[in-house]
Design a protein around this motif. Structure first.
Motif, PDB file in Angstrom:
ATOM      1  N   VAL A   1       3.812  -8.300  -6.893  1.00 57.72           N
ATOM      2  CA  VAL A   1       2.539  -8.939  -7.685  1.00 57.72           C
ATOM      3  C   VAL A   1       1.355  -7.887  -7.585  1.00 57.72           C
ATOM      4  N   PHE A   2       1.123  -7.468  -6.284  1.00 58.87           N
ATOM      5  CA  PHE A   2       0.028  -6.569  -5.909  1.00 58.87           C
ATOM      6  C   PHE A   2      -0.138  -5.402  -6.956  1.00 58.87           C
ATOM      7  N   TRP A   3       1.095  -4.509  -7.040  1.00 61.25           N
ATOM      8  CA  TRP A   3       1.232  -3.653  -7.628  1.00 61.25           C
ATOM      9  C   TRP A   3       0.886  -3.769  -9.253  1.00 61.25           C
ATOM     10  N   ILE A   4       1.565  -4.820  -9.816  1.00 60.03           N
ATOM     11  CA  ILE A   4       1.117  -5.434 -11.194  1.00 60.03           C
ATOM     12  C   ILE A   4      -0.156  -5.584 -11.204  1.00 60.03           C
ATOM     13  N   TRP A   5      -0.813  -6.540 -10.477  1.00 59.96           N
ATOM     14  CA  TRP A   5      -2.313  -6.774 -10.381  1.00 59.96           C
ATOM     15  C   TRP A   5      -3.197  -5.481 -10.374  1.00 59.96           C
ATOM     16  N   LEU A   6      -2.835  -4.470  -9.481  1.00 64.44           N
ATOM     17  CA  LEU A   6      -3.560  -3.506  -9.394  1.00 64.44           C
ATOM     18  C   LEU A   6      -3.828  -2.574 -10.545  1.00 64.44           C
ATOM     19  N   HIS A   7      -2.869  -2.476 -11.018  1.00 62.12           N
ATOM     20  CA  HIS A   7      -2.658  -1.725 -12.262  1.00 62.12           C
ATOM     21  C   HIS A   7      -3.291  -2.230 -13.599  1.00 62.12           C
ATOM     22  N   LEU A   8      -2.981  -3.872 -13.418  1.00 62.34           N
ATOM     23  CA  LEU A   8      -3.700  -4.489 -14.688  1.00 62.34           C
ATOM     24  C   LEU A   8      -5.239  -4.281 -14.301  1.00 62.34           C
ATOM     25  N   LEU A   9      -5.756  -4.333 -13.167  1.00 64.39           N
ATOM     26  CA  LEU A   9      -7.041  -4.341 -13.000  1.00 64.39           C
ATOM     27  C   LEU A   9      -7.620  -3.083 -13.451  1.00 64.39           C
ATOM     28  N   HIS A  10      -6.714  -1.868 -13.301  1.00 63.86           N
ATOM     29  CA  HIS A  10      -7.307  -0.648 -13.752  1.00 63.86           C
ATOM     30  C   HIS A  10      -7.441  -0.674 -15.310  1.00 63.86           C
ATOM     31  N   PHE A  11      -6.296  -1.320 -15.807  1.00 68.04           N
ATOM     32  CA  PHE A  11      -6.455  -1.022 -17.467  1.00 68.04           C
ATOM     33  C   PHE A  11      -7.736  -2.091 -17.813  1.00 68.04           C
TER      34      PHE A  11
ATOM     35  N   ASP B   1     -21.814  -0.100 -12.029  1.00 66.74           N
ATOM     36  CA  ASP B   1     -20.667  -0.364 -10.846  1.00 66.74           C
ATOM     37  C   ASP B   1     -19.281  -0.740 -11.448  1.00 66.74           C
ATOM     38  N   ALA B   2     -19.255  -1.272 -12.895  1.00 65.40           N
ATOM     39  CA  ALA B   2     -17.904  -1.382 -13.135  1.00 65.40           C
ATOM     40  C   ALA B   2     -17.332  -0.099 -13.618  1.00 65.40           C
ATOM     41  N   THR B   3     -18.174   0.734 -14.003  1.00 66.74           N
ATOM     42  CA  THR B   3     -17.772   2.332 -14.242  1.00 66.74           C
ATOM     43  C   THR B   3     -17.269   3.114 -13.254  1.00 66.74           C
ATOM     44  N   MET B   4     -17.964   2.801 -12.153  1.00 69.97           N
ATOM     45  CA  MET B   4     -17.570   3.554 -11.060  1.00 69.97           C
ATOM     46  C   MET B   4     -16.314   2.977 -10.384  1.00 69.97           C
ATOM     47  N   LEU B   5     -16.260   1.752 -10.519  1.00 69.41           N
ATOM     48  CA  LEU B   5     -14.912   0.914 -10.121  1.00 69.41           C
ATOM     49  C   LEU B   5     -13.728   1.382 -11.019  1.00 69.41           C
ATOM     50  N   ARG B   6     -14.138   1.587 -12.443  1.00 66.61           N
ATOM     51  CA  ARG B   6     -12.867   1.908 -13.054  1.00 66.61           C
ATOM     52  C   ARG B   6     -12.334   3.377 -12.848  1.00 66.61           C
ATOM     53  N   TRP B   7     -13.116   4.336 -12.304  1.00 64.69           N
ATOM     54  CA  TRP B   7     -12.603   5.758 -12.044  1.00 64.69           C
ATOM     55  C   TRP B   7     -12.174   5.630 -10.683  1.00 64.69           C
ATOM     56  N   ALA B   8     -12.645   4.759  -9.638  1.00 57.51           N
ATOM     57  CA  ALA B   8     -12.261   5.027  -8.168  1.00 57.51           C
ATOM     58  C   ALA B   8     -10.692   4.277  -8.468  1.00 57.51           C
ATOM     59  N   LEU B   9     -10.444   3.311  -9.203  1.00 53.23           N
ATOM     60  CA  LEU B   9      -8.981   2.926  -9.253  1.00 53.23           C
ATOM     61  C   LEU B   9      -7.978   3.798  -9.536  1.00 53.23           C
ATOM     62  N   ILE B  10      -8.206   4.982 -10.160  1.00 56.95           N
ATOM     63  CA  ILE B  10      -7.332   6.073 -10.583  1.00 56.95           C
ATOM     64  C   ILE B  10      -6.674   6.491  -9.330  1.00 56.95           C
ATOM     65  N   PRO B  11      -7.395   7.177  -8.292  1.00 54.84           N
ATOM     66  CA  PRO B  11      -6.588   7.494  -7.201  1.00 54.84           C
ATOM     67  C   PRO B  11      -6.218   6.414  -6.299  1.00 54.84           C
ATOM     68  N   ILE B  12      -6.797   4.999  -6.309  1.00 54.28           N
ATOM     69  CA  ILE B  12      -6.345   4.046  -5.317  1.00 54.28           C
ATOM     70  C   ILE B  12      -4.825   3.570  -5.946  1.00 54.28           C
ATOM     71  N   CYS B  13      -4.716   3.641  -7.217  1.00 49.92           N
ATOM     72  CA  CYS B  13      -3.359   3.160  -7.908  1.00 49.92           C
ATOM     73  C   CYS B  13      -2.427   4.283  -7.683  1.00 49.92           C
ATOM     74  N   LEU B  14      -2.449   5.587  -7.688  1.00 52.63           N
ATOM     75  CA  LEU B  14      -1.735   6.632  -7.457  1.00 52.63           C
ATOM     76  C   LEU B  14      -1.362   6.544  -6.092  1.00 52.63           C
ATOM     77  N   VAL B  15      -2.436   6.485  -4.945  1.00 55.35           N
ATOM     78  CA  VAL B  15      -1.884   6.583  -3.586  1.00 55.35           C
ATOM     79  C   VAL B  15      -1.226   5.216  -3.179  1.00 55.35           C
ATOM     80  N   VAL B  16      -1.387   4.119  -3.794  1.00 51.68           N
ATOM     81  CA  VAL B  16      -0.615   2.870  -3.507  1.00 51.68           C
ATOM     82  C   VAL B  16       0.815   3.244  -3.983  1.00 51.68           C
ATOM     83  N   SER B  17       0.918   3.668  -5.141  1.00 51.04           N
ATOM     84  CA  SER B  17       2.276   3.983  -5.866  1.00 51.04           C
ATOM     85  C   SER B  17       2.876   4.927  -5.104  1.00 51.04           C
ATOM     86  N   ALA B  18       2.482   6.228  -4.629  1.00 51.94           N
ATOM     87  CA  ALA B  18       3.172   7.132  -3.864  1.00 51.94           C
ATOM     88  C   ALA B  18       3.824   6.411  -2.711  1.00 51.94           C
TER      89      ALA B  18
END
Length: 282
Positions: A42-52, A82-99
């Motif tokens: 659920v968390f992995w799906i939600w995190l990447h959905l948040l990114h999108f 702030d939303a724009t900053m969050l948008r780009w911050a979510l890229i490394p967050i998603c990648l690190v979590v997935s790794a």
């Protein structure tokens, strides 16, 4: 608490259309190896959905203000900056979590990152062909990634899971425009060419035909008994007829909810095969 509310509000509209169907699919297709993995799915799906969704909602907040004022940016819960900053911050967050799960899950997260960029910043969402293609590939990445996390081996899919993913992708690709009917008015205002706008009659007819036909096909593939097949196909026929005959915005929203329920049930059919057929071979 306010920060959690903001993050939740970015994804709240997609709980029934994305999080629930994909979670159910991963649980039955994986299959789920232990209950502790459920929260990870659920968390992995939600995190990447948040990114999108964050990437999508910073593209045209003015349009959201007219048609979807409850979204966090037009509602004033978060600024565009702030939303724009969050948008780009979510890229490394998603990648690190997935790794943390496996190289394969990381690869899927990376592909999703690229397709999110194509869909939003490179404006692939403006035409129904590119929009549907990228949405379908993205949905497949969601399903594969979550199914890998659910299974015993997070680097490899079981044969049944592979078959389920291919079938799910085929169903989703041929019916994903079901979610576009409710947004026709807003999409028309900004010049977005979705299938219900470009070919309204074709879009409605395809839903009326595709849902019962896919219901029969999926029931045959997963060995569903006659009574359940009739119930599943009958419900699909009713939903398909709604798309054909009920054309107001309010009716389209209800049809989309009914479609989401049908799609969720379709995602559960591999569990029928595992319980009634696959288990008997062992």
């Amino acid at each position: 608490m306010l920060y959690l509310q903001i993050l939740y509000s970015f994804t709240s509209d997609d709980i029934t259309t994305t999080i629930i169907p994909i979670t159910l699919f991963a649980v039955v297709a994986g299959p789920l190896c232990n209950f502790q993995r459920f929260s990870h799915i659920v968390f992995w799906i939600w995190l990447h959905l948040l990114h999108f969704n964050v990437a999508n909602q910073i593209i045209d907040p003015q349009e959201d203000g007219k048609n979807k004022s409850s979204r966090p940016i037009p509602a004033g819960l978060i600024s565009l900056e702030d939303a724009t900053m969050l948008r780009w911050a979510l890229i490394p967050i998603c990648l690190v979590v997935s790794a943390c799960y496996s190289p394969q899950v990381f690869d899927l997260s990376f592909v999703l990152t690229l397709f999110i960029l194509f869909y939003n910043e490179l404006k692939a969402h403006e035409h129904w062909i590119s929009k549907n293609f990228i949405t379908a590939v993205g949905y497949a990445c969601f399903e594969i990634g979550s199914t890998l996390i659910a299974g015993k081996n997070m680097s490899r899919l079981e044969p049944t899971a592979i078959s389920a993913i291919f079938l799910s992708l085929a169903v989703f690709t041929s019916t994903l425009h079901a979610q576009d009917f409710k947004d026709v008015e807003g999409d028309r205002l900004i010049g977005r060419q979705t299938l219900p706008i470009a070919f309204p009659n074709l879009a409605r007819t395809s839903m009326m035909l595709a849902l019962p036909l896919w219901s029969i096909c999926l029931s045959r593939v997963w060995g569903v008994n006659t009574l359940c097949t009739l119930a599943f196909t009958g419900y699909a026929t009713m939903v398909g007829l709604r798309f054909m005959t009920c054309k107001t915005s309010q009716a389209a929203r209800m049809s989309c909810k009914l479609y989401s329920l049908w799609f969720s049930v379709a995602h559960l059919l591999p569990a029928y095969w595992r319980y009634f057929h696959e288990a008997q071979t062992f």
